[in-house]
Write an enzyme that holds these catalytic residues in place. Sequence first.
Site, PDB file in Angstrom:
ATOM      1  N   CYS A  66       5.972   5.280  -4.334  1.00  0.00           N
ATOM      2  CA  CYS A  66       6.227   6.517  -3.591  1.00  0.00           C
ATOM      3  C   CYS A  66       6.539   6.266  -2.123  1.00  0.00           C
ATOM      4  CB  CYS A  66       5.010   7.426  -3.753  1.00  0.00           C
ATOM      5  SG  CYS A  66       5.012   8.845  -2.693  1.00  0.00           S
ATOM      6  N   LYS A 100      13.774  10.341   0.656  1.00  0.00           N
ATOM      7  CA  LYS A 100      13.854  11.571   1.460  1.00  0.00           C
ATOM      8  C   LYS A 100      14.267  11.269   2.891  1.00  0.00           C
ATOM      9  CE  LYS A 100      13.271  12.726  -1.996  1.00  0.00           C
ATOM     10  NZ  LYS A 100      12.853  12.233  -3.328  1.00  0.00           N
ATOM     11  N   HIS A 125       9.328  37.544   9.153  1.00  0.00           N
ATOM     12  CA  HIS A 125      10.784  37.662   9.291  1.00  0.00           C
ATOM     13  C   HIS A 125      11.222  37.001  10.581  1.00  0.00           C
ATOM     14  CE1 HIS A 125      14.761  39.466   8.982  1.00  0.00           C
ATOM     15  NE2 HIS A 125      14.654  39.798  10.263  1.00  0.00           N
ATOM     16  N   ILE A 133      16.761  11.148  -9.817  1.00  0.00           N
ATOM     17  CA  ILE A 133      16.830   9.996  -8.908  1.00  0.00           C
ATOM     18  C   ILE A 133      18.302   9.618  -8.663  1.00  0.00           C
ATOM     19  CG2 ILE A 133      16.229   7.552  -8.595  1.00  0.00           C
ATOM     20  CD1 ILE A 133      13.556   8.122  -9.976  1.00  0.00           C
ATOM     21  N   LEU A 158       0.869  -1.179   0.000  1.00  0.00           N
ATOM     22  CA  LEU A 158       0.000   0.000   0.000  1.00  0.00           C
ATOM     23  C   LEU A 158       0.910   1.233   0.000  1.00  0.00           C
ATOM     24  CD1 LEU A 158      -2.743  -1.014   2.619  1.00  0.00           C
ATOM     25  CD2 LEU A 158      -2.810  -1.236   0.118  1.00  0.00           C
ATOM     26  N   GLY A 163       2.378   2.173  -2.810  1.00  0.00           N
ATOM     27  CA  GLY A 163       3.074   2.067  -4.097  1.00  0.00           C
ATOM     28  C   GLY A 163       4.558   2.379  -4.023  1.00  0.00           C
TER      29      GLY A 163
HETATM   30  C1  LIG Z   1      13.772   6.676  -5.912  1.00  0.00           C
HETATM   31  C2  LIG Z   1      12.559   7.471  -6.312  1.00  0.00           C
HETATM   32  C3  LIG Z   1      12.344   8.715  -5.744  1.00  0.00           C
HETATM   33  C4  LIG Z   1      11.229   9.452  -6.087  1.00  0.00           C
HETATM   34  N1  LIG Z   1      11.059  10.675  -5.515  1.00  0.00           N
HETATM   35  C5  LIG Z   1       9.966  11.408  -5.811  1.00  0.00           C
HETATM   36  C6  LIG Z   1       9.734  12.658  -5.183  1.00  0.00           C
HETATM   37  O1  LIG Z   1      10.536  13.111  -4.360  1.00  0.00           O
HETATM   38  N2  LIG Z   1       8.604  13.329  -5.503  1.00  0.00           N
HETATM   39  C7  LIG Z   1       7.700  12.848  -6.413  1.00  0.00           C
HETATM   40  O2  LIG Z   1       6.680  13.503  -6.663  1.00  0.00           O
HETATM   41  N3  LIG Z   1       7.905  11.678  -7.035  1.00  0.00           N
HETATM   42  C8  LIG Z   1       9.002  10.940  -6.748  1.00  0.00           C
HETATM   43  N4  LIG Z   1       9.179   9.725  -7.345  1.00  0.00           N
HETATM   44  C9  LIG Z   1       8.187   9.289  -8.353  1.00  0.00           C
HETATM   45  C10 LIG Z   1       6.928   8.732  -7.657  1.00  0.00           C
HETATM   46  O3  LIG Z   1       7.303   7.671  -6.814  1.00  0.00           O
HETATM   47  C11 LIG Z   1       5.929   8.280  -8.705  1.00  0.00           C
HETATM   48  O4  LIG Z   1       5.651   9.357  -9.575  1.00  0.00           O
HETATM   49  C12 LIG Z   1       4.634   7.839  -8.051  1.00  0.00           C
HETATM   50  O5  LIG Z   1       4.855   6.772  -7.154  1.00  0.00           O
HETATM   51  C13 LIG Z   1       3.624   7.408  -9.117  1.00  0.00           C
HETATM   52  O6  LIG Z   1       2.443   7.036  -8.489  1.00  0.00           O
HETATM   53  P1  LIG Z   1       1.427   6.025  -9.185  1.00  0.00           P
HETATM   54  O7  LIG Z   1       0.257   5.953  -8.250  1.00  0.00           O
HETATM   55  O8  LIG Z   1       1.211   6.392 -10.586  1.00  0.00           O
HETATM   56  O9  LIG Z   1       2.191   4.629  -9.223  1.00  0.00           O
HETATM   57  P2  LIG Z   1       3.080   3.776  -8.231  1.00  0.00           P
HETATM   58  O10 LIG Z   1       3.497   4.521  -7.035  1.00  0.00           O
HETATM   59  O11 LIG Z   1       4.136   3.176  -9.106  1.00  0.00           O
HETATM   60  O12 LIG Z   1       2.088   2.654  -7.732  1.00  0.00           O
HETATM   61  C14 LIG Z   1       1.582   1.689  -8.592  1.00  0.00           C
HETATM   62  C15 LIG Z   1       1.111   0.517  -7.743  1.00  0.00           C
HETATM   63  O13 LIG Z   1       0.398  -0.382  -8.587  1.00  0.00           O
HETATM   64  C16 LIG Z   1       0.698  -1.701  -8.212  1.00  0.00           C
HETATM   65  N5  LIG Z   1       0.396  -2.554  -9.367  1.00  0.00           N
HETATM   66  C17 LIG Z   1       0.941  -2.464 -10.600  1.00  0.00           C
HETATM   67  N6  LIG Z   1       0.392  -3.379 -11.420  1.00  0.00           N
HETATM   68  C18 LIG Z   1      -0.514  -4.060 -10.680  1.00  0.00           C
HETATM   69  C19 LIG Z   1      -1.390  -5.138 -10.969  1.00  0.00           C
HETATM   70  N7  LIG Z   1      -1.458  -5.676 -12.186  1.00  0.00           N
HETATM   71  N8  LIG Z   1      -2.170  -5.603  -9.970  1.00  0.00           N
HETATM   72  C20 LIG Z   1      -2.107  -5.060  -8.723  1.00  0.00           C
HETATM   73  N9  LIG Z   1      -1.305  -4.045  -8.401  1.00  0.00           N
HETATM   74  C21 LIG Z   1      -0.516  -3.543  -9.368  1.00  0.00           C
HETATM   75  C22 LIG Z   1       2.179  -1.632  -7.858  1.00  0.00           C
HETATM   76  O14 LIG Z   1       2.547  -2.705  -7.019  1.00  0.00           O
HETATM   77  C23 LIG Z   1       2.261  -0.288  -7.156  1.00  0.00           C
HETATM   78  O15 LIG Z   1       2.071  -0.411  -5.758  1.00  0.00           O
HETATM   79  C24 LIG Z   1      10.284   8.941  -7.012  1.00  0.00           C
HETATM   80  C25 LIG Z   1      10.479   7.681  -7.588  1.00  0.00           C
HETATM   81  C26 LIG Z   1      11.600   6.953  -7.233  1.00  0.00           C
HETATM   82  C27 LIG Z   1      11.795   5.601  -7.844  1.00  0.00           C
END
Ligand SMILES: Cc1cc2nc3c(=O)[nH]c(=O)nc-3n(C[C@H](O)[C@H](O)[C@H](O)COP(=O)(O)OP(=O)(O)OC[C@H]3O[C@@H](n4cnc5c(N)ncnc54)[C@H](O)[C@@H]3O)c2cc1C
Length: 472
Positions: free
Chosen positions: A42, A51, A444, A184, A38, A40
Amino acid sequence: MSQNFDVVVIGAGPGGYVAAIRCAQLGLKTAIVEREFLGGVCLNVGCIPSKAMISATHFLHRAEHDAAAMGIEFSKISVNMKKLQEWKTSVCDRMSAGVGQLLKGNQVQVLRGEATFLQPQLLQVESKEGSQQLSAKNFILATGSRPIQIPGFEFDEKTVLSSTGALALDKIPKSLAVIGGGYIGLEIGSFMAKLGTEVTVIEATDSILNGVVDPECAQVVARKLQKNKIKVITKALAKSYKKSGSGVDISVDVQGQIQQIAAEKILVTVGRRPNSDQCGLAKIGLAIDAKGFVQTNAQRRTSIPHIFAIGDLVGQPMLAHKASHEGVLVAEVIAGHNRAYDVKTVPAVVFTDPEIASAGMLESEARSKGLDIMVSKFPFAANGRAVSLMETDGFVKMIAEKKSHVLLGVHIVGPEASNLISEAALAIEMGARLEDLALTIHPHPTLGETMMEAAEATLGHAIHVIQKPLKV
Ligand SMILES: Cc1cc2nc3c(=O)[nH]c(=O)nc-3n(C[C@H](O)[C@H](O)[C@H](O)COP(=O)(O)OP(=O)(O)OC[C@H]3O[C@@H](n4cnc5c(N)ncnc54)[C@H](O)[C@@H]3O)c2cc1C
């Protein structure tokens, strides 16, 4: 027999879990399917753990480099990497558990397993416990993205690391070669260097953070990387590697010349690709563009009208807050509200040292659009709070339309840029003029005063820098 819902959300990242909560708030019978954690990427392997590591190593760096000047002396500072990892994991677990509680409290049904479409109205969820089928009036795809691999550098998470592997290291490597000078790679490379790792960044283009941030902001970070002993090799392509002792030798093509770079580990951060090749999306004929992003309209409706898609899956910027914004938007569209994706800016932050944050247009973008603009910068060195923090590198840069003074872009490099940028995002969304910022009393002594003074500087009359009178 399938369970039936108003909405089934696939993926519980910052796009999906936010969408599910908003759907439930709007009275829709909602389920969310997640195959891993839960929160994802992020909350578990992205924004939050990176962070956490950046905050911890910032403390370390300040203790090692700045504290003595403030009269604070330590006899010995050491890092217990195992404990640091445990603390980082506890931060992620706490956030992820919080998402679980929010989903439960809003009566969202959480289903664990891998979701695959059998038909456009029918989803199969497979888990260790077995398989079940779900049908729904609407689906929200929020399945995110994964790191891109490059040929010859396949992830084994031992020698060749993705960001996920690098964030989980429980021993500090002696040296690390980072392939890719995007945000990254630089964030992870910077905190590893503060832990004592010798870091070399191999970047294909001629500068770090190429094309994504204001070049003047990137230069400030480039100088600090050098000061923090991080080596950056630009116009360089990593070709292959071979094992050598306990590490590797990497062959790098630097403008036609092959150089060998020795490192204990390699981190590959050359971008992320959307997970559009999974979940049976091709089977149900969902339209996907040439870059692999699911195609949507401004309401984030896909080519199959009852299926919506959000977050990293649908395109740039691949950022958590954009995903969450789309999550709320789609839930409201499904509930019948008149909503569409219509934002002036998605602010973006690079958590390097110092941080870079931006909202709105780059100077080059405004000029290429033929806009008549005024541009100015206000330095953190002229701000009392920054001086007392001993964090004076950087500036706030503002770009405004010359005739109207309407704010077009703000680019900050410096302390707490990540927190300062929200004011700029609000100003740009509201169509604020420079005068709106300049005439707002800022408390300030705060770093926030730099926003007011940058607006004043753009109007030609900042108090804490000497400016030639400007005819405006
Ligand atoms: C190292 C790193 C640092 C980052 N730092 C930042 C930051 O500082 N600020 C920022 O804004 N963004 C940052 N990001 C980017 C950010 O993490 C993503 O933009 C964000 O998580 C996207 O959200 P999302 O909901 O689209 O997908 P995700 O967070 O990728 O979540 C997708 C979810 O779907 C699930 N899933 C996929 N396919 C299936 C399936 N078929 N069945 C069931 N579940 C499934 C996955 O397991 C996952 O939990 C960073 C990314 C990385 C890798």
